[in-house]
Write an enzyme that holds these catalytic residues in place. Structure first.
Site, mmCIF file in Angstrom:
data_model
loop_
_atom_site.group_PDB
_atom_site.id
_atom_site.type_symbol
_atom_site.label_atom_id
_atom_site.label_comp_id
_atom_site.label_asym_id
_atom_site.label_seq_id
_atom_site.Cartn_x
_atom_site.Cartn_y
_atom_site.Cartn_z
ATOM 1 N N HIS A 391 -11.147 -2.035 -14.162
ATOM 2 C CA HIS A 391 -10.116 -2.134 -13.128
ATOM 3 C C HIS A 391 -9.602 -3.543 -12.899
ATOM 4 C CE1 HIS A 391 -9.991 1.948 -11.367
ATOM 5 N NE2 HIS A 391 -11.260 2.018 -11.722
ATOM 6 N N LYS A 582 -2.293 -4.254 1.726
ATOM 7 C CA LYS A 582 -3.290 -4.252 0.664
ATOM 8 C C LYS A 582 -4.344 -5.292 1.007
ATOM 9 C CE LYS A 582 0.058 -4.943 -2.223
ATOM 10 N NZ LYS A 582 -0.091 -4.011 -3.332
ATOM 11 N N ARG A 583 -5.403 -5.284 0.260
ATOM 12 C CA ARG A 583 -6.444 -6.281 0.429
ATOM 13 C C ARG A 583 -5.846 -7.682 0.357
ATOM 14 N NH1 ARG A 583 -9.667 -8.245 -3.855
ATOM 15 N NH2 ARG A 583 -8.765 -6.616 -5.164
ATOM 16 N N LYS A 588 -2.594 -11.349 -5.002
ATOM 17 C CA LYS A 588 -1.658 -10.348 -4.487
ATOM 18 C C LYS A 588 -0.485 -11.007 -3.759
ATOM 19 C CE LYS A 588 -5.192 -6.743 -4.150
ATOM 20 N NZ LYS A 588 -4.610 -5.717 -5.034
ATOM 21 N N THR A 690 -2.060 1.381 -6.602
ATOM 22 C CA THR A 690 -1.726 2.759 -6.234
ATOM 23 C C THR A 690 -0.894 2.790 -4.956
ATOM 24 O OG1 THR A 690 -3.867 2.989 -5.099
ATOM 25 C CG2 THR A 690 -3.705 3.834 -7.366
ATOM 26 N N LYS A 694 2.301 5.334 -3.752
ATOM 27 C CA LYS A 694 2.403 6.045 -2.474
ATOM 28 C C LYS A 694 3.692 5.692 -1.743
ATOM 29 C CE LYS A 694 -2.573 5.597 -2.363
ATOM 30 N NZ LYS A 694 -3.668 4.692 -1.956
#
Length: 844
Positions: A391, A582-583, A588, A690, A694
């Site tokens: 991952h 998100k985290r 990110k 993901t 969504k």
């Protein structure tokens, strides 16, 4: 009948966006219809079942019952129906092959909506509770989130479990029953504070404790050898400590209740709850120290590994659940099939990331020591039964363990790893591969960094198939982290792009949009996501666009209410809702979004009379407790919000919100309300994502880099229906080789330089002007994640988005096309591909 059913679980283990609320509600009422019709007899039956559970199981009268009690009673009544759903043909047959999904995380969230929806009992349950005088929304809200995961990895595992049940793939999920899952996040003066998450404080009505399914898991000790003739040496591990792994089963019901699988979670318990002699001697604390040590294993999700003790606990957790799971599935196989030599024919074990990589030596140990199989046979079975999903490409996330720790905690497994590695390297030498690349590159032991066991290569070598989770990610696996191993076994790596369950992320999270889709495309859209493609022609229908936009407005009003309740910030639902959830992690790039926010704020201040597109920037996510820079980013978001939101010259043209304690249930509120989906990670660093799926499914337009599954989303929705910016993965690799790339980017962008200066000089932190100096210094002198390099293109694309929002007909056309073309990203598709191409399991 109930006992037989329970035994199965053991074995299977375009709109005017300024429209008033009243106008919107009137528009919505013209077509929102329930997806399930509640029959009278069914309502009465369920109502009485709930009343009975409340009285006879929980011991509460309706007058004394709290919302939490009503939730538990409702869950227990629905659980009975789940058990009934798995009775019949499923109980009478042993499947030809089972899937065992090992994951340290299962971010399942609340299960009530899943159960109601998949059993077709949504309206029935609402009617039953209404008859009892109980508020349905209150009952739903009383269920705690089962936060047994940190983010996308755990949520993916939960989606996969639901899809396997919906596809009738016999499967058991294995994980840890953490007493305290992912921490509860609060903000104190903008700083993240962590508190224990207490989802089990009043029990879990969905689970079945299985004390009869208890296994011993050992740690430490020593290894002895015995000779058994013909020069055969057998080794025996004598652990110094054993911990009991006690099973707790959560039934996972598939769509329309056709199939039920089990999520088996392990709780750690001590052999003896108290050392009685020590207790009687007055050492009351020492007498329970062993119990505390044992139970710490399943106490907290992801304990900090910044200390040696934290590293050891993390390894104990990984081995604990992996060993118990392997013992359990081996026992089941022997009971059903007899010989373990047929294990690869009837079992497929999937390792969800590197956390369960210890399964390679542990399965070898079980086969050799507990079942007396020779090495060659044990290796053949192990390497044909295990499969590994990677991952991440980030080196720090590919686990390695100090050899010293492994030798002390798992001495027998270290012996097995040494032998696996020796045989592996000998084979490469015999094949003369050593001359084409450094043999140490394929060793399972890293000798250059204090001797550490490399768990990713161990999982790679011991598995039949290895897969990445997006097309880009899988190709990068071949050319980066597993480059040399891929050269040796070029057929081993496959791609299986992630997916999401539409039952949760469309049907449950967005019933208004689901009802609209059913009306337009037919009820078949509920069973077959590909039927969403029928919505494409409706994108050019003005009436449909207006109704689609009205649905979004309803959801945005709900989110605005939640924002006001949780933060005290008032936002305008007619504004563009710009969402990054998100985290919190530097790759990110929440920081890129925040810098652009500062630049936008400065631009509005300079030209307040321009026609700015109103925008609400919404952030949510948690930072790892020991991740200092991530916590500082959260604080920066809060400090920017305080200044921007209080500036009367800005008004509603720009608002900044950080919603605390991000969770699955909060995501279900945010995602249907999002207009813009921020997927802006540094290209080549996000394996898949993901959340992007969504949000796009619910009609949010994506702004993103060519990273992870963004690339495939672009391919499916069309390049004209997504906003792409920044360097691609190849561009990133080239740019980082250039000297002073960050300084050059800042020098070339006065806008960027001004924003960074404002952050660094205390404009947003007057109480501590140097608070964010470290963040800005890292960008100016390092910028590993190329935030400065991508900034100007990010600013450009955001202004394109501002212009697009002012063209509502086109905006909503694009949103509809996003929803219509996202079917490929269903986790049902993912699971079919895994089943057919990796596990070799037939799907009906």
């Amino acid at each position: 009948m109930l006992n037989e059913a329970l035994s199965v679980l053991v074995r299977n283990g375009e709109a005017d966006t300024s429209a008033s609320s009243a106008k919107t509600a009137k528009a919505a009422a013209t077509y929102v219809k329930p997806l399930h019709v509640a029959g009278g007899d069914a309502v009465v039956e369920l109502r009485e079942a709930i009343r009975s559970k409340l009285l006879y199981v929980l011991g509460k009268t309706p007058e004394a019952a709290r919302e939490r009690d009503w939730f538990a009673a409702t869950a227990l009544a629905l659980r009975d129906r789940i058990i009934d759903a798995c009775y019949g043909a499923q109980a009478a047959t042993v499947p030809e092959k089972r899937v065992y999904y090992l994951s340290l995380e299962f971010l399942i969230g609340r299960l009530l909506s899943d159960a109601m929806n998949n059993l077709g009992l949504v309206e029935t349950t609402k009617a039953a509770l209404r008859d009892l005088g109980v508020d349905f929304a209150g009952v739903e809200g009383a269920e705690p989130d089962a936060a047994l995961g940190n983010g996308g990895l755990g949520r993916l595992a939960a989606c996969f479990m639901e899809s396997m049940a919906s596809l009738s793939i016999p499967a058991t999920g294995y994980g840890i029953r953490y007493d305290h899952g992912l921490f509860r996040q609060s903000l104190e003066d903008g700083w993240q504070r962590e508190a224990p998450e207490t989802w089990l404080s009043e029990g879990n009505p969905w689970e079945f404790p299985r004390p009869e399914a208890t296994y011993k898991v050992g740690f430490g000790g020593h290894v002895t050898m015995t000779s058994q003739g013909d020069h055969h040496i057998r080794r025996h591990w004598h652990p110094a400590e054993t911990v009991n792994a006690v099973a707790h089963d959560v039934p996972i019901v598939g769509w329309r209740g056709k199939h039920v699988n089990v999520l088996r979670l392990w709780k750690a318990e001590a052999d003896a709850p108290v050392e009685l002699a020590r207790f009687n001697a007055g050492d009351h604390v020492g007498a329970v120290a062993g119990r505390a040590r044992a139970e710490a294993i399943s106490r907290v999700l992801y304990p900090s590994d910044s200390s040696a003790e934290g590293q050891e606990l993390r390894l104990r957790q990984e081995f604990f659940f992996t060993s118990a799971s392997l013992q359990d599935l081996v026992r089941r196989h022997v009971a059903e099939r007899g010989s373990l030599r047929s294990l690869p024919d009837h079992a497929a074990i999937q390792l969800n990331d590197t956390h369960p990589a210890i399964a390679v030596p542990e399965l070898m140990r079980i086969l050799m020591e507990d079942h007396d199989l020779p090495w060659e046979d044990a290796w053949q079975i192990t390497s044909n039964t295990l499969h590994y999903t990677n991952h991440t490409l980030l080196p720090e996330a590919l686990e390695t363990w100090p050899v010293e720790l492994m030798e002390r905690l798992l001495p027998r497994h270290m012996q097995i790893i040494y032998l696996i590695n020796w045989l592996h390297l000998e084979e490469q030498s015999k094949n003369r591969r050593g001359g084409t690349f450094d043999i140490s590159a394929v060793s399972l032991i890293d000798e250059s960094n204090g001797r550490r066991v490399r768990m990713g290569p161990l999982a790679f070598h011991g598995s039949r198939r290895v897969n990445g989770v997006s097309a880009l990610h899988s190709e990068l696996l071949k050319s980066t982290v597993f480059k040399d191993l891929h050269t040796i076994e070029p057929e081993k790596i496959l791609n299986k792009t992630n997916g999401i369950t539409f039952r949760r992320w469309l049907h449950n999270a967005n019933p208004e949009l689901t009802a609209l889709a059913v009306e337009a495309a037919g009820e078949g859209v509920l069973d077959d996501p590909t039927q969403l493609e029928k919505l494409v022609p409706f994108a050019d229908d003005p009436d449909f666009r207006q109704r689609y936009a009205a649905m979004r407005t309803i959801r945005k009003q709900r989110l605005a209410q939640v924002i006001a309740e949780r933060t005290g910030i008032t936002v305008d639902p007619s504004a563009l809702f710009d969402v990054q959830i998100k985290r919190i992690h530097e790759y990110k790039r929440q920081l890129l979004n925040l810098i652009e926010t500062v630049a936008l704020y400065q631009a509005i201040k300079k030209a307040p009379h321009e026609d700015w597109t109103p925008r609400v920037k919404i952030f949510a996510g948690k930072a790892a407790p020991s991740y200092v820079q991530a916590k500082l980013i959260i604080k920066l978001a809060g400090d920017i919000a305080k200044v921007v939101n209080a500036d009367p010259e800005i008004g509603d043209r720009l608002k900044v919100v950080f919603l605390p304690n991000y969770s699955v249930s909060l995501a279900e509120v945010i995602i249907p309300a999002a207009d813009l989906s921020e997927q802006i990670s540094t290209a080549g660093m996000e394996a898949s994502g993901t959340g992007n799926m969504k949000l796009a499914l619910n009609g949010a337009l994506t702004v993103g880099t060519l990273d992870g599954a963004n690339i495939e989303i672009k391919d499916h929705v069309g390049g004209e229906n997504i906003f792409i910016f920044g360097l691609d993965a190849e561009g990133v690799l080239a740019r980082v080789k250039e000297p002073d790339y960050a300084a050059k980017a800042i020098a070339a962008s006065p806008r960027l330089a001004a924003a960074l200066d404002a952050i660094a000089d205390g404009t947003f932190s007057p109480d501590d002007p140097a608070r964010f100096a470290s963040l800005v210094d890292e960008l100016r002198h390092g910028d590993r994640y190329l935030t400065t390099v991508d900034f100007e293109d990010y600013w450009r694309v955001q202004r394109e988005i501002d212009a697009a929002w002012k063209r509502p007909a086109q905006w909503w056309r694009t949103a509809i096309l996003n929803t219509a073309r996202m079917a490929w990203f269903s986790s049902d598709r993912s699971m079919r591909e895994y089943a057919e191409e990796i596990w070799r399991v037939k799907v009906a």
